[in-house]
Design a protein around this motif. Sequence first.
Motif, short mmCIF file in Angstrom:
data_model
loop_
_atom_site.label_atom_id
_atom_site.label_comp_id
_atom_site.label_asym_id
_atom_site.label_seq_id
_atom_site.Cartn_x
_atom_site.Cartn_y
_atom_site.Cartn_z
N GLY A 8 7.09 7.02 9.75
CA GLY A 8 6.69 7.45 8.42
C GLY A 8 6.65 8.95 8.20
N SER A 17 3.02 13.13 -1.01
CA SER A 17 2.32 12.11 -0.21
C SER A 17 3.25 11.52 0.84
CB SER A 17 1.83 10.98 -1.12
OG SER A 17 0.90 11.45 -2.07
N ARG A 19 2.95 8.17 4.01
CA ARG A 19 2.13 7.18 4.70
C ARG A 19 2.69 6.98 6.09
NH1 ARG A 19 0.90 0.80 3.50
NH2 ARG A 19 3.04 0.60 4.27
N SER A 21 2.57 5.03 9.76
CA SER A 21 2.24 3.71 10.31
C SER A 21 2.22 3.78 11.82
CB SER A 21 3.27 2.66 9.86
OG SER A 21 3.32 2.55 8.46
N TYR A 79 -2.69 2.59 9.46
CA TYR A 79 -2.00 3.48 8.54
C TYR A 79 -2.78 4.77 8.32
CZ TYR A 79 0.33 -0.91 7.33
OH TYR A 79 1.02 -2.09 7.38
N GLN A 81 -2.71 7.21 5.09
CA GLN A 81 -2.19 7.62 3.79
C GLN A 81 -2.57 9.07 3.56
OE1 GLN A 81 -0.29 5.89 1.45
NE2 GLN A 81 -0.19 7.87 0.42
N ASN A 83 -2.32 12.24 1.01
CA ASN A 83 -2.05 12.71 -0.35
C ASN A 83 -2.35 14.19 -0.47
OD1 ASN A 83 -1.46 10.00 -1.11
ND2 ASN A 83 -3.62 9.63 -1.61
#
Length: 119
Positions: A8, A17, A19, A21, A79, A81, A83
């Motif tokens: 990712g 952004s 994400r 993994s 994960y 995430q 941002n």
Amino acid sequence: QVRLVESGGGLVQPGGSLRLSCVASTSISSLNAMGWYRQAPGKQREVVATITSGESTNYADSVKGRFTISGDNAKNTVYLQMNSLKPEDTAVYYCNAYKSSWSGAFNYWGQGTQVTVSS
């Protein structure tokens, strides 16, 4: 032995952004905790975010409010995430798994995935 495979990472503009993994070779619910760490050039590896088997999370001050760690037991995947990315988030990101049992305590690491934040 726990194998961890990250994916990712990539190049993203500031404010963007991504994400990440991390797929584990074992049930993540059997692990005491998992986490994401990062290492920028010339700097020490630092913790970014962690999640326990009880789904308690912790974040580095520098990413609070911007990053979210989560787990999917069905997919054996954790994960991250990310941002509102900033240039200072540029680093190699590593997945970590921590397991404690009668035989001892062990840390496992993935191979890392590069995140570059640049315009």
